[in-house]
Scaffold this active site. Structure first.
Site, PDB file in Angstrom:
ATOM      1  N   GLY A  66       2.685  20.183  -9.775  1.00  0.00           N
ATOM      2  CA  GLY A  66       2.633  19.549  -8.536  1.00  0.00           C
ATOM      3  C   GLY A  66       1.484  20.219  -7.768  1.00  0.00           C
ATOM      4  N   SER A  67       1.573  20.315  -6.576  1.00  0.00           N
ATOM      5  CA  SER A  67       0.423  20.477  -5.464  1.00  0.00           C
ATOM      6  C   SER A  67      -0.190  21.827  -5.881  1.00  0.00           C
ATOM      7  CB  SER A  67       1.291  20.697  -4.025  1.00  0.00           C
ATOM      8  OG  SER A  67       0.205  21.011  -3.232  1.00  0.00           O
ATOM      9  N   CYS A  68      -1.860  21.670  -5.474  1.00  0.00           N
ATOM     10  CA  CYS A  68      -2.620  22.668  -5.399  1.00  0.00           C
ATOM     11  C   CYS A  68      -2.448  23.615  -4.281  1.00  0.00           C
ATOM     12  CB  CYS A  68      -3.964  22.133  -5.329  1.00  0.00           C
ATOM     13  SG  CYS A  68      -4.568  21.085  -6.476  1.00  0.00           S
ATOM     14  N   SER A  69      -1.497  23.354  -3.239  1.00  0.00           N
ATOM     15  CA  SER A  69      -1.177  24.029  -2.319  1.00  0.00           C
ATOM     16  C   SER A  69      -0.142  25.205  -2.510  1.00  0.00           C
ATOM     17  CB  SER A  69      -0.949  23.158  -0.949  1.00  0.00           C
ATOM     18  OG  SER A  69      -1.606  22.234  -0.436  1.00  0.00           O
ATOM     19  N   TYR A 533       8.906  14.921  -2.859  1.00  0.00           N
ATOM     20  CA  TYR A 533       9.004  16.037  -1.889  1.00  0.00           C
ATOM     21  C   TYR A 533       9.467  16.007  -0.471  1.00  0.00           C
ATOM     22  CZ  TYR A 533       4.690  17.920  -4.592  1.00  0.00           C
ATOM     23  OH  TYR A 533       4.030  18.497  -5.503  1.00  0.00           O
TER      24      TYR A 533
END
Length: 568
Positions: A66-69, A533
């Protein structure tokens, strides 16, 4: 455990000491949208470990997704003391590893990151507690022992300019950025760094103080970007958040975070769809992008080259103009390793693309797929955007190939021997998984990733000036360029005539109340990404629907959970 296995050697990617209970996650997890940064609890309602607390635990999972964050979430947990004691992976992992590197390098908070063979990982998964030291892991009172070594750094060859920065000759900020780059490149097995022409910074979303602390510390060190650098969506409508009723204790640091990056030379683009800005990257162009959907779109649709860079590494790349020469920068890192055949029913429309992306990500969560069965379709760029964004929520891969559609499917898609089939029944089951919930809708959410001008026009045309249902909100999030275009061609006026809000700068994965309406409990979206999400981020029931469903909900306030006509 066999004596041979006791001699197995793991890699301490980020060395350190830790002890705690073992928590094994049976599938990858995105920390952004999957873990509450204020509590360390798993909030992804679709995950097998939903509700589990990771605080103080030795957490095992195959890899992240999923997210790079996710790197920012881990740093947030580290600075608040609510982090896992250690993270143990069964193979390469970048996002959380980078978060741990930054926590150690810049803030002295050590979270060991360990990489094990599949055999050792499987054995440790049965343990109840473990202790990690610099040279080994011991679990269940010595029943399981694994020796540890550190990641080799001698393979990485630095240029004279790289060493100049690493030695501090270009300033402290460039030196710090290069130290983080070198640590990341070494654990990736990169042999060199590569020049990039541009960067895209994802770490400007305010999930808590950690992102702001990082950005302002880099600013204090004198950081300036060396290459043109765009910015992801932020957490507030920068010009209007005060008028929107956003609390100053959130709005002020969120705006400060955006301003910090602008002061360091980043463009105030504030969009999660940088590929839609003027002058997108060209085929073969080496870029340093973060934000999962943007990375996957750039690699897969544009044929540009970027790894899926975690937050913070993206800014280090912008400051140095260099990136680890690994992953999707290399032909070998762009080859399909699994074929996924989609049995798409006749008559499928644009609603198929987020669903396909979501299911292909589940079917190929740890490797680049070659998607078959779609060659006769004629997807728009918005269809491909939806595909890439949904794929990025369920897969760790930096790209995908679609046979007959994407530019490198013939050359790098290859002919994988392993093939997974997604049947019509699988498509129907996937839709039901994401679309369940009450029929009464309070909020229609469009623009995850940011809506294009074509998507805004489609909503305006279908509403055709008719008013929204009572007590229902429709919100479109879009980039500043799109909002300006919608204003210029009259689309914005048409949307507002129906009561639709179009909001720049923030996106659905960063929106907060009260911009997210206080009364909203049930949300309908046409985004596979936000359908995944949204429940964890908003605490609401978030349902996937077609655009027709969204328009029907906008006008009536009621849409039952149902399959699209082409799946019925």
């Amino acid at each position: 455990m066999s004596s041979a296995l006791r001699q197995d050697i793991g890699i301490a990617v980020v060395p350190g000491d830790a002890a705690g209970p073992v928590i094994t996650l049976g599938e990858p997890l995105s920390f952004w949208g999957g873990v509450d940064p204020s509590s360390g609890r798993v909030i992804d309602v679709h995950h097998l470990s939903h509700g589990a607390s990771l605080v103080g635990a030795i957490v095992l999972m195959p890899t992240s997704r999923g997210s790079c964050s996710g790197s920012g979430v881990l740093l947030e947990l580290a600075l608040s003391g609510k982090n896992p004691a250690a993270l143990v992976f069964a193979g390469p992992e970048d996002t959380l590893t980078l978060g741990a590197i930054v926590a150690s390098e810049m803030f002295g908070r050590r979270i060991p990151i360990i990489r094990l063979s599949e055999e050792a990982f499987a054995a440790l998964s049965s343990a109840t507690e473990a202790t990690i030291t610099l040279d080994g892991m011991v679990a269940d009172g010595g029943r399981i022992r694994v020796a540890l070594t550190t990641a080799a750094q001698e393979v990485l060859q630095l240029s004279a300019a790289d060493r100049h920065m690493l030695d501090g000759n270009d300033g402290i900020a460039a030196q710090q950025a290069m130290r983080i780059l070198v640590a990341m490149a070494s654990q990736q097995g990169a042999r060199a760094l590569v020049d990039v022409t541009r960067a895209h910074v994802d770490g400007c979303i305010y999930a808590g103080p950690a992102n702001l602390v990082f950005a302002e510390k880099m600013g204090e060190l004198g950081a300036r970007v060396r290459v043109p650098t765009t910015m992801n969506a932020i957490s507030v409508d920068h010009a209007n958040w005060r008028h929107q009723g956003v609390a100053p204790e959130f709005g002020e640091p969120a705006a400060r975070l955006a301003d910090a990056y602008v002061r360091m030379g980043c463009q105030a683009s504030f969009t999660c769809a940088p590929y839609a800005l003027p002058d997108p990257p060209g085929f073969g162009e080496a870029i340093g992008w973060s934000e999962s959907n943007a990375v996957i779109f750039a690699n897969s649709v544009l044929g540009a080259r970027t790894a899926k860079h975690p937050d913070f590494l993206d800014f280090c790349i912008a400051v140095t103009g260099r990136a680890p020469l690994a992953g999707a920068f290399l032909d070998e890192g762009r080859r399909a390793r699994r074929a996924v055949r989609v049995e798409l029913p006749e008559g499928a429309d644009s609603a198929a693309w987020p669903l396909i992306g979501y299911l292909v990500g589940l079917a190929s969560s740890d490797r680049i797929p070659l998607i078959r069965g779609l060659a006769r379709t004629q997807p728009t760029r918005d269809d491909l955007k939806a595909l890439c964004a949904a794929f990025g929520t369920t897969s760790a891969a930096a790209m995908l190939h679609v046979e007959g559609i994407t530019p490198e499917a013939d050359s790098l898609g290859g002919n994988p021997e392993e093939e997974v089939v997604i049947t019509r029944e699988d498509l129907a089951a996937g839709w039901r998984k994401l679309s369940g919930g009450p029929p009464e809708v309070d909020l229609v959410a469009i623009g995850s990733p940011h809506a294009s001008l074509d998507e805004c026009r489609a909503v305006a045309e279908r509403l055709d000036g008719r008013p929204l249902a009572a007590a229902l909100s429709v919100i479109i999030t879009a980039g500043r360029e799109v909002v300006a275009g919608a204003q210029a061609d009259g689309t914005l006026a048409r949307l507002r005539a129906s009561g639709v809000d179009i909001i720049p700068d923030l996106c659905w994965c960063s929106i907060t109340r009260p911009v997210f309406p206080e009364r909203a409990k049930v949300v309908l979206t046409n985004s596979g990404k936000y359908a995944h999400y949204g429940p964890g981020l908003s605490g609401c029931a978030v349902r996937l629907g077609t655009l027709d469903d969204c328009i029907e909900a906008a006008l009536t306030g009621i849409v039952p959970a149902r399959l699209p006509a082409w799946l019925s």
